[in-house]
Scaffold this active site. Structure first.
Site, PDB file in Angstrom:
ATOM      1  N   CYS A 113       2.476   4.894  -4.742  1.00 41.69           N
ATOM      2  CA  CYS A 113       3.632   4.969  -5.633  1.00 41.69           C
ATOM      3  C   CYS A 113       3.739   6.358  -6.271  1.00 41.69           C
ATOM      4  O   CYS A 113       4.073   7.317  -5.583  1.00 41.69           O
ATOM      5  CB  CYS A 113       3.580   3.852  -6.675  1.00 41.69           C
ATOM      6  SG  CYS A 113       5.188   3.559  -7.469  1.00 41.69           S
ATOM      7  N   HIS A 213       3.231  -0.896  -3.571  1.00 40.73           N
ATOM      8  CA  HIS A 213       1.970  -1.213  -4.250  1.00 40.73           C
ATOM      9  C   HIS A 213       1.132  -2.167  -3.396  1.00 40.73           C
ATOM     10  O   HIS A 213       1.200  -3.384  -3.570  1.00 40.73           O
ATOM     11  CB  HIS A 213       2.244  -1.822  -5.628  1.00 40.73           C
ATOM     12  CG  HIS A 213       2.643  -0.817  -6.651  1.00 40.73           C
ATOM     13  ND1 HIS A 213       1.730  -0.149  -7.430  1.00 40.73           N
ATOM     14  CD2 HIS A 213       3.865  -0.340  -6.992  1.00 40.73           C
ATOM     15  CE1 HIS A 213       2.367   0.692  -8.232  1.00 40.73           C
ATOM     16  NE2 HIS A 213       3.660   0.603  -7.977  1.00 40.73           N
ATOM     17  N   GLU A 215      -1.936  -2.788  -3.603  1.00 45.37           N
ATOM     18  CA  GLU A 215      -2.922  -3.502  -4.420  1.00 45.37           C
ATOM     19  C   GLU A 215      -2.345  -4.790  -5.003  1.00 45.37           C
ATOM     20  O   GLU A 215      -3.091  -5.701  -5.382  1.00 45.37           O
ATOM     21  CB  GLU A 215      -3.447  -2.594  -5.539  1.00 45.37           C
ATOM     22  CG  GLU A 215      -2.565  -2.463  -6.763  1.00 45.37           C
ATOM     23  CD  GLU A 215      -1.328  -1.586  -6.588  1.00 45.37           C
ATOM     24  OE1 GLU A 215      -0.564  -1.432  -7.566  1.00 45.37           O
ATOM     25  OE2 GLU A 215      -1.115  -1.042  -5.480  1.00 45.37           O
TER      26      GLU A 215
END
Length: 238
Positions: A113, A213, A215
């Site tokens: 990001c 993202h 994660e």
């Protein structure tokens, strides 16, 4: 596989826990869980003096540049858009220095990001400062404080497509993006509106940036590939 040591950048923000309310160096645990779940050891690198970036990476086998606030537009020679967030000069300087040090030693690099934007600016690129002005919608940041979802199409011949597939649904929360690509970077993923969502640096062994993202949603394959690259680096394998 020997567990590689993977350094991850952090926020430096006011924070509150228990009876304490102080400026803290912090990182959402989803990042470290992604590293640890793939077999790596997570090391946190809070903002520091840029001249110490090389020393900070001395014991690391990989670098993750995490998400966060907007990069100061002065870093890429632009005037500040009214919607661009306040500058985090210390973090910008630190992460730009870390990227330079990592690329200099061909350290595996995953930029997430804001991290993709830092990578782009470090290589001389520029940013779009407010996507709703460009695409006409809030699809890239649809909900305050939450990750939205949208599709990303990957270049089928890219190394990243071999990791995440030619098409992926991703977690999104950003209002800025790549405009002009930095030197050597190649776009390899796009949203349906044409916004660049992924880049790679073909001159380096393993260097990718994703605007989404991993994660937060469906990122296991990317974290696994990153951690394997870091383990190869630790073992001295090309």
């Amino acid at each position: 596989m020997t567990a590689p040591r993977i350094a991850a950048t952090t926020y430096r923000e006011p924070a509150q826990w228990s009876e304490w309310n102080e400026v803290a160096d912090l990182l959402p645990a989803l990042y470290t869980s992604g590293i640890q779940g793939a077999g790596g050891v997570a090391l946190l690198l809070p903002p520091g003096a840029p001249e110490t970036a090389g020393a900070a990476l001395g014991g690391a086998h990989g670098l993750l540049i995490a998400g966060g606030p907007d990069v100061d537009p002065q870093r890429y020679g632009a005037d500040r858009h009214p919607k661009t967030g306040g500058a985090r000069e210390e973090r910008d300087a630190w992460e730009l220095a870390l990227v330079a040090a990592a690329l200099d030693r061909d350290l595996p690099l995953l930029a997430v990001c804001r991290g993709l934007q830092v990578l782009n600016v470090a290589l001389g690129g520029t940013l779009l400062q407010h996507l709703p002005d460009v695409v006409g919608t809030d699809v890239h940041s649809p909900v305050v404080g939450e990750h939205g979802r949208h599709d990303v199409v990957l270049q089928e011949s890219s190394r990243l497509a071999r990791i995440v597939g030619a098409r992926a649904v991703v977690a999104t929360h950003h209002h800025q993006a790549v405009d002009e690509l930095g030197e050597g970077l190649v776009a390899c993923g796009w949203a349906e509106d044409g916004i660049v969502e992924a880049v790679e640096l073909p001159t380096h062994t393993w260097a990718f940036g994703v605007q989404w993202h991993p994660e937060a949603y469906d990122g296991d394959a990317l974290f696994a590939a990153f951690t394997r690259a870091c383990a190869d680096y630790a073992a001295g394998r090309p």
